[in-house]
Design a protein around this motif. Sequence first.
Motif, short mmCIF file in Angstrom:
data_model
loop_
_atom_site.label_atom_id
_atom_site.label_comp_id
_atom_site.label_asym_id
_atom_site.label_seq_id
_atom_site.Cartn_x
_atom_site.Cartn_y
_atom_site.Cartn_z
N UNK A 174 0.83 -1.20 0.00
CA UNK A 174 0.00 0.00 0.00
C UNK A 174 0.87 1.25 0.00
N UNK A 175 1.90 1.25 0.81
CA UNK A 175 2.83 2.39 0.83
C UNK A 175 3.38 2.65 -0.57
N UNK A 176 3.80 1.59 -1.23
CA UNK A 176 4.38 1.75 -2.57
C UNK A 176 3.35 2.29 -3.56
N UNK A 177 2.10 1.81 -3.44
CA UNK A 177 1.05 2.28 -4.36
C UNK A 177 0.77 3.77 -4.17
N UNK A 178 0.69 4.21 -2.90
CA UNK A 178 0.43 5.63 -2.63
C UNK A 178 1.63 6.47 -3.05
N UNK A 179 2.82 5.94 -2.82
CA UNK A 179 4.04 6.67 -3.20
C UNK A 179 4.10 6.90 -4.71
N UNK A 180 3.70 5.91 -5.50
CA UNK A 180 3.69 6.06 -6.96
C UNK A 180 2.69 7.12 -7.40
N UNK A 181 1.58 7.23 -6.69
CA UNK A 181 0.57 8.23 -7.03
C UNK A 181 1.05 9.63 -6.73
N UNK A 182 1.88 9.77 -5.69
CA UNK A 182 2.40 11.07 -5.25
C UNK A 182 1.27 12.07 -5.02
N UNK A 183 0.37 11.77 -4.08
CA UNK A 183 -0.82 12.61 -3.90
C UNK A 183 -0.51 13.97 -3.29
#
Length: 328
Positions: free
Chosen positions: A69-78
Motif C-alpha cells: 500500500x505504501x508503494x502504491x500511494x508513493x507512486x501516485x504522489x498525492x
Amino acid sequence: MKPRAVVFAYHNVGVRCLQVLLARGVDVALVVTHEDSASENIWFGSVASVAAEHDIDVVTPADPKAPELFDAVNRIAPDFIFSFYYRHMLPVDLLALAKRGAYNMHGSLLPKYRGRVPTNWAVLHGETETGATLHEMAAKPDAGAILAQTPVPILPDDTAAEVFEKTTVAAEQTLWRVLPALIAGEAPHLPNDLAAGSYFGGRKPEDGRIDWSRPAQQVYNLIRAVAPPYPGAFTDIGGERFIVAQARLVPESGTRAIPAEFVRTVSNLPAGLTVADNALFGVCGDRRVIAIRELRHRAADGSADPAGGERVVSPAEFGRITQTSRHS
C-alpha cells in the motif's frame, strides 16, 4: 491542474465525503476501503460502489501498514490524503507522502470525544450537541490541527443512529465549506487542545447490558446509544435475552397515555423489566420508569429464538417466555 488525492473511507460519512471531493473537482486516484464483514449488520452505504461508479481504483488491504500500500500511494504522489471513517490509524510515514497534507473527518466536536464511535459515546453521556470536525492527521488519534467544524443538536429522545445521520450531513457540509480554502492553501489550522477534551475506545456488544439499578436517565441514554441498527441494550432473564429496541423515558408526572398514578404504581415494582396493564416497562434504581415500545427476544446463549432468530415480542409473550424460563 486538479489536486490529486488518495482517499481512505468507509461507511456513510465515507460515501458522502468522497462524493464531495469529486463534486469539487479533486482527482481521486485511489480509494482504500474495507471488505464488508459477514458478521456485521451492513446498514450503511458502500464506498467501493461509489468509487466503481467513477472508475476509481479500489483496494481493501487488511493492514494499512502493508508495504504494498505504501508503494502504491508513493507512486501516485498525492497532494492530499483524506480519511473518512476509515477504521484504522494510518502510519506516519504513509501520511508524509501527501505533499499538501493528510486530513481526517471525525464525528465529534474535537477535542471532545476523540477515539472510537464518538456518536454513541456522546448519546450515552447525555450530551445535547455533537458534530463533525475536519482535522490534520497526526501520530495520535484525532490530535491534529482543526480546519473546520459543524455542530448538530442531540435531542432528548434521539438515538445514536438518528444523531449519526445528522453527523453525516455535518461532515458533508464541513468538507464542502472548507475544501476550496484547503485547495488554495488558505485553510485555517486551529489548535486542538487535547487537555480540554476526552478520549474513548471502542464498544463491544456486551457493553449494552442494562443495569436496572442505575438511574433511569442513564439506562435510557444507554438504550438510545446502542439502539438498532447497533447491537442494542439488553437484559437477560433466565436463559433468555431481551433487547430493548425502542423505549421512552416516562415523566414522573406521567402523560395522557400513562397517568401519574399508574407511574407511581409501576415504580414500586422490583427493578427490571415488568408487565403492567398489558404493557412493558423497565423500572430503574431511582424508581423512575421507562416505557418499552419494542422488545426483541433472543436466547442468552446467542442461539436463535424458536420462532426463527431475533423477533419482537408482545407483553403476553414476554410473560410466557420468562415464566417458562424461570421454571425450567
